[in-house]
Write a protein that holds these residues in place. Structure first.
Motif, PDB file in Angstrom:
ATOM      1  N   LEU A 187       0.827  -1.206   0.000  1.00 24.19           N
ATOM      2  CA  LEU A 187       0.000   0.000   0.000  1.00 24.19           C
ATOM      3  C   LEU A 187       0.861   1.256   0.000  1.00 24.19           C
ATOM      4  CD1 LEU A 187      -2.674  -0.975   2.687  1.00 24.19           C
ATOM      5  CD2 LEU A 187      -2.784  -1.324   0.220  1.00 24.19           C
ATOM      6  N   THR A 188       1.827   1.324   0.918  1.00 33.47           N
ATOM      7  CA  THR A 188       2.619   2.545   1.055  1.00 33.47           C
ATOM      8  C   THR A 188       3.458   2.818  -0.189  1.00 33.47           C
ATOM      9  OG1 THR A 188       4.284   1.243   2.263  1.00 33.47           O
ATOM     10  CG2 THR A 188       2.692   2.485   3.565  1.00 33.47           C
ATOM     11  N   LEU A 189       3.911   1.771  -0.850  1.00 34.36           N
ATOM     12  CA  LEU A 189       4.665   1.942  -2.098  1.00 34.36           C
ATOM     13  C   LEU A 189       3.837   2.696  -3.124  1.00 34.36           C
ATOM     14  CD1 LEU A 189       6.811  -0.696  -3.895  1.00 34.36           C
ATOM     15  CD2 LEU A 189       4.948   0.365  -5.161  1.00 34.36           C
ATOM     16  N   ARG A 190       2.590   2.317  -3.255  1.00 36.88           N
ATOM     17  CA  ARG A 190       1.725   2.956  -4.244  1.00 36.88           C
ATOM     18  C   ARG A 190       1.332   4.383  -3.837  1.00 36.88           C
ATOM     19  NH1 ARG A 190       1.346  -2.392  -4.644  1.00 36.88           N
ATOM     20  NH2 ARG A 190       1.063  -3.271  -6.747  1.00 36.88           N
ATOM     21  N   ILE A 191       1.212   4.600  -2.535  1.00 39.98           N
ATOM     22  CA  ILE A 191       0.922   5.953  -2.059  1.00 39.98           C
ATOM     23  C   ILE A 191       2.091   6.882  -2.368  1.00 39.98           C
ATOM     24  CG2 ILE A 191       0.531   7.373  -0.005  1.00 39.98           C
ATOM     25  CD1 ILE A 191      -0.936   4.926   1.202  1.00 39.98           C
ATOM     26  N   TRP A 192       3.307   6.423  -2.068  1.00 45.55           N
ATOM     27  CA  TRP A 192       4.492   7.217  -2.370  1.00 45.55           C
ATOM     28  C   TRP A 192       4.634   7.463  -3.869  1.00 45.55           C
ATOM     29  CZ3 TRP A 192       6.855  10.213   0.757  1.00 45.55           C
ATOM     30  CH2 TRP A 192       7.000   9.905   2.106  1.00 45.55           C
ATOM     31  N   LYS A 193       4.297   6.470  -4.658  1.00 46.40           N
ATOM     32  CA  LYS A 193       4.400   6.623  -6.111  1.00 46.40           C
ATOM     33  C   LYS A 193       3.494   7.752  -6.608  1.00 46.40           C
ATOM     34  CE  LYS A 193       3.855   4.128 -10.479  1.00 46.40           C
ATOM     35  NZ  LYS A 193       3.482   2.823 -11.112  1.00 46.40           N
ATOM     36  N   VAL A 194       2.250   7.780  -6.123  1.00 45.76           N
ATOM     37  CA  VAL A 194       1.311   8.829  -6.521  1.00 45.76           C
ATOM     38  C   VAL A 194       1.836  10.199  -6.101  1.00 45.76           C
ATOM     39  CG1 VAL A 194      -0.987   9.790  -6.105  1.00 45.76           C
ATOM     40  CG2 VAL A 194      -0.710   7.332  -6.496  1.00 45.76           C
ATOM     41  N   ILE A 195       2.347  10.292  -4.875  1.00 44.17           N
ATOM     42  CA  ILE A 195       2.845  11.574  -4.360  1.00 44.17           C
ATOM     43  C   ILE A 195       4.037  12.065  -5.175  1.00 44.17           C
ATOM     44  CG2 ILE A 195       3.980  12.695  -2.394  1.00 44.17           C
ATOM     45  CD1 ILE A 195       2.312  10.851  -0.575  1.00 44.17           C
ATOM     46  N   ILE A 196       5.003  11.182  -5.417  1.00 37.38           N
ATOM     47  CA  ILE A 196       6.227  11.572  -6.118  1.00 37.38           C
ATOM     48  C   ILE A 196       5.941  11.956  -7.564  1.00 37.38           C
ATOM     49  CG2 ILE A 196       8.420  10.682  -7.002  1.00 37.38           C
ATOM     50  CD1 ILE A 196       8.601   9.061  -4.375  1.00 37.38           C
ATOM     51  N   VAL A 197       5.115  11.165  -8.234  1.00 32.98           N
ATOM     52  CA  VAL A 197       4.779  11.472  -9.634  1.00 32.98           C
ATOM     53  C   VAL A 197       4.015  12.782  -9.731  1.00 32.98           C
ATOM     54  CG1 VAL A 197       3.402  10.741 -11.616  1.00 32.98           C
ATOM     55  CG2 VAL A 197       4.819   9.068 -10.398  1.00 32.98           C
ATOM     56  N   TYR A 198       3.102  13.009  -8.799  1.00 31.22           N
ATOM     57  CA  TYR A 198       2.279  14.225  -8.821  1.00 31.22           C
ATOM     58  C   TYR A 198       3.120  15.476  -8.585  1.00 31.22           C
ATOM     59  CZ  TYR A 198      -1.347  17.599  -7.605  1.00 31.22           C
ATOM     60  OH  TYR A 198      -2.145  18.713  -7.559  1.00 31.22           O
ATOM     61  N   ILE A 199       4.104  15.386  -7.684  1.00 32.29           N
ATOM     62  CA  ILE A 199       4.888  16.569  -7.322  1.00 32.29           C
ATOM     63  C   ILE A 199       6.079  16.780  -8.243  1.00 32.29           C
ATOM     64  CG2 ILE A 199       6.307  17.631  -5.506  1.00 32.29           C
ATOM     65  CD1 ILE A 199       4.561  16.260  -3.440  1.00 32.29           C
ATOM     66  N   PHE A 200       6.811  15.704  -8.546  1.00 35.68           N
ATOM     67  CA  PHE A 200       8.095  15.855  -9.233  1.00 35.68           C
ATOM     68  C   PHE A 200       8.087  15.437 -10.704  1.00 35.68           C
ATOM     69  CE2 PHE A 200       9.079  15.134  -4.692  1.00 35.68           C
ATOM     70  CZ  PHE A 200       9.717  16.332  -4.417  1.00 35.68           C
ATOM     71  N   HIS A 201       7.130  14.656 -11.144  1.00 32.26           N
ATOM     72  CA  HIS A 201       7.050  14.175 -12.535  1.00 32.26           C
ATOM     73  C   HIS A 201       8.372  13.560 -13.020  1.00 32.26           C
ATOM     74  CE1 HIS A 201       3.338  16.463 -12.577  1.00 32.26           C
ATOM     75  NE2 HIS A 201       4.012  17.550 -12.232  1.00 32.26           N
ATOM     76  N   PRO A 202       8.934  12.610 -12.268  1.00 29.39           N
ATOM     77  CA  PRO A 202      10.220  12.031 -12.666  1.00 29.39           C
ATOM     78  C   PRO A 202      10.063  11.028 -13.808  1.00 29.39           C
ATOM     79  CG  PRO A 202       9.406  10.923 -10.729  1.00 29.39           C
ATOM     80  CD  PRO A 202       8.410  12.003 -11.043  1.00 29.39           C
ATOM     81  N   ASN A 203      11.231  10.589 -14.302  1.00 27.32           N
ATOM     82  CA  ASN A 203      11.252   9.510 -15.281  1.00 27.32           C
ATOM     83  C   ASN A 203      10.648   8.260 -14.636  1.00 27.32           C
ATOM     84  OD1 ASN A 203      12.611   6.954 -16.403  1.00 27.32           O
ATOM     85  ND2 ASN A 203      13.102   8.491 -17.959  1.00 27.32           N
ATOM     86  N   PRO A 204       9.777   7.531 -15.362  1.00 26.78           N
ATOM     87  CA  PRO A 204       9.096   6.367 -14.770  1.00 26.78           C
ATOM     88  C   PRO A 204      10.020   5.367 -14.095  1.00 26.78           C
ATOM     89  CG  PRO A 204       8.102   6.901 -16.874  1.00 26.78           C
ATOM     90  CD  PRO A 204       9.307   7.789 -16.740  1.00 26.78           C
ATOM     91  N   MET A 205      11.167   5.073 -14.716  1.00 25.87           N
ATOM     92  CA  MET A 205      12.067   4.099 -14.125  1.00 25.87           C
ATOM     93  C   MET A 205      12.787   4.650 -12.893  1.00 25.87           C
ATOM     94  SD  MET A 205      11.691   1.247 -15.435  1.00 25.87           S
ATOM     95  CE  MET A 205      10.457   0.805 -16.642  1.00 25.87           C
TER      96      MET A 205
END
Length: 212
Positions: free
Chosen positions: A167-185
């Motif tokens: 669960l926490t992995l997916r929560i962090w993924k949403v937060i990081i992608v939303y804020i920083f828009h990093p490369n997927p890998m």
């Protein structure tokens, strides 16, 4: 004052139930995407190299996905041991939880970690996660057999802290992608560690300071 504390405690329980229910629903939706044995959806879309070159990969993948959803539920229900009147409810839920992790979920997760996205650092993290998950659960099982229930409870908390990394992995993924828009890998290198390291640090703090 006592009534106020009780109200707060009840509110926290309600929020806990609601939060877990919501995220469990999301995990269930993800799991059902792979029914019946689909190989061209969601996560598997970016794992076609493994799917094509390693026939055993799908067996490990489906084993991990299909059993982990029950592990998540059984672990949560086992924690609620005092909130159920059903005889041996906690023990039976715990048996399901431990059996699935030791025999299916953790070994398959370790195998999948070897082929994780994001490079060597992601692979190392997911393999360590799987090994610690297995060890902490086995330790909890041993202590229960020895009737050392205080230590058993602490190791089960450690195990469950690693379980909810799903669960926490997916929560962090949403937060990081939303804020920083990093490369997927690049995301995988970050969430591979964020998914479980803060969990285990928090639970160690609670065990030490709050005497779980």
């Amino acid at each position: 004052m006592f009534s106020f504390r009780k109200d707060i405690s009840n509110l926290l329980k309600i929020l806990l139930f609601a939060g877990f229910g919501y995220f469990f629903y999301l995990m269930l939706k993800i799991t059902l995407e792979y029914v019946p044995l689909k190989t061209d959806v969601s996560f598997l879309m970016i794992k076609q190299t493994e799917v094509g070159e390693r026939p055993e990969y799908l067996y490990f993948f489906y084993t991990h996905v299909y059993t982990s959803i029950f592990v998540l539920l059984a672990g949560f229900l086992a924690i609620l041991r005092k909130d159920f009147w059903i005889k041996n409810f906690h023990r039976n839920a715990g048996k399901v939880y431990i059996f699935l992790i030791l025999i299916f979920s953790a070994p398959s997760g370790i195998y999948m970690g070897i082929f994780a996205n994001g490079g060597i650092f992601s692979k190392i993290s997911f393999v360590i996660l799987g090994v610690l998950w297995w060890i902490s659960t086995f330790k909890a099982y041993q202590l229960a057999r020895q009737k050392n229930f205080k230590a058993h409870k602490q190791w089960m908390w450690r195990s469950f802290a690693l379980t909810i990394s799903a669960l926490t992995l997916r929560i962090w993924k949403v937060i990081i992608v939303y804020i920083f828009h990093p490369n997927p890998m690049d995301v995988y290198e970050i969430i591979a560690w964020l998914g479980w390291v803060p969990n285990i640090i928090l639970i160690e703090y609670l065990i030490t300071k709050k005497h779980l």
